[in-house]
Motif scaffolding. Sequence first.
Motif, mmCIF file in Angstrom:
data_model
loop_
_atom_site.group_PDB
_atom_site.id
_atom_site.type_symbol
_atom_site.label_atom_id
_atom_site.label_comp_id
_atom_site.label_asym_id
_atom_site.label_seq_id
_atom_site.Cartn_x
_atom_site.Cartn_y
_atom_site.Cartn_z
ATOM 1 N N LYS A 32 4.639 0.679 -8.771
ATOM 2 C CA LYS A 32 3.923 -0.527 -9.171
ATOM 3 C C LYS A 32 4.547 -1.729 -8.462
ATOM 4 C CE LYS A 32 2.705 1.382 -13.693
ATOM 5 N NZ LYS A 32 2.747 1.207 -15.164
ATOM 6 N N LYS A 79 2.125 1.910 -3.444
ATOM 7 C CA LYS A 79 1.064 2.479 -4.274
ATOM 8 C C LYS A 79 0.843 3.956 -3.950
ATOM 9 C CE LYS A 79 -1.472 -1.818 -5.126
ATOM 10 N NZ LYS A 79 -2.744 -2.552 -4.922
ATOM 11 N N ASP A 88 0.826 -1.216 0.000
ATOM 12 C CA ASP A 88 0.000 0.000 0.000
ATOM 13 C C ASP A 88 0.853 1.256 0.000
ATOM 14 O OD1 ASP A 88 -2.282 -1.540 -0.018
ATOM 15 O OD2 ASP A 88 -2.679 -1.342 2.133
#
Length: 357
Positions: free
Chosen positions: A75, A70, A67
């Motif tokens: 990626k 992101k 997370d």
Amino acid sequence: MKSKVYFIRVENGEGVSSVAQKTRQLFDFAGFSDAIDKNDMVAVKTSFGEKGNFGHLKPPIIKAVVDKVKDCKGKPFLIETNTLYVGRRTNAVDHISHAYDHGFSYENVGAPIIIGDGLFGEHGVQVEINQKLCKYAYVAGVAKAANAIISIAHVTGHLATGMGATLKNIGMGLSSRGGKLAQHSGVIPQILKKRCNTCGACGRWCPVGAIKMGEQYAILDPKVCIGCGECLSVCQFDAVKIAWDESTVNLQKKVAEHCLAILKGKTGKVVFFNFLTHITKHCDCMDKPFAPDIADIGIIASRDPVAIEKATTDIIQERIGKDFFKDAWPNIDYTIQISYAQEIGLGSMDYELVPCG
């Protein structure tokens, strides 16, 4: 200047969701976001644990890091490589299926799994390093292609290196099959004839068929043996012996040299986490549910792979009042991997511990 190692405490038996939250907190506190640029392909390296093992880090902890990647517009993908020994992690298909069985699905983690060295460990890249033991290192092609790497290591003991943490997670864990073979060359076991009862376990688990059953004891062909140590781990009668006094020295140094190869060209793009939780004598590659030998301590993180290893050993020794890894594996000087990693320029043992929270 001293390398910074960041530390956050984890209470013994603390829940997985709380540990995951502390992982996110430590990522932010350490300022790791600047290691990830927009659209970077970020390899998140951890281990899915062997079948029957429950000490490995759980999916919610890995998702916490995914997370964060992101959030940085990177990626993320989970990366692992295939094992030398026979099991559910020998090839990419079984390895990924096994990871799903342990909960590492896209739905649970939020990132795909890529086995970085191909279907059978054949996808390796040769990296010139010109070190004492290895002129070239053979590493997983995907690891070399990744823009950034986040190492998430579960600290344990290890039957061949004494301690398994960041250096092993990267140096051995992101090598191709050729790299693993090179690291283990010279670790040739012997069969103790008087202890062997010809149960056949060593022969069944040998990945290259180097062990055959004789009438009274197992027979090992040193010309075929690849030194993976699997026979040592499966023998229940202490009938396998390895001369760790010499072989483990070169193994540890080769692990460090392969780590150097994997990190080559990635300055500022690699960060490391060591989890000092559920610490056991044996590593997560063992297919047994070992209970922890030490109460949970915390999580540490750094940009320096040498500093984080040295801090790991210091923190554990301060907590329990003795050298856990030396006590667990008295015939192995596990500190060789750390001092040699410093010698070849991977980092520094001179560090500053920075508490978080």
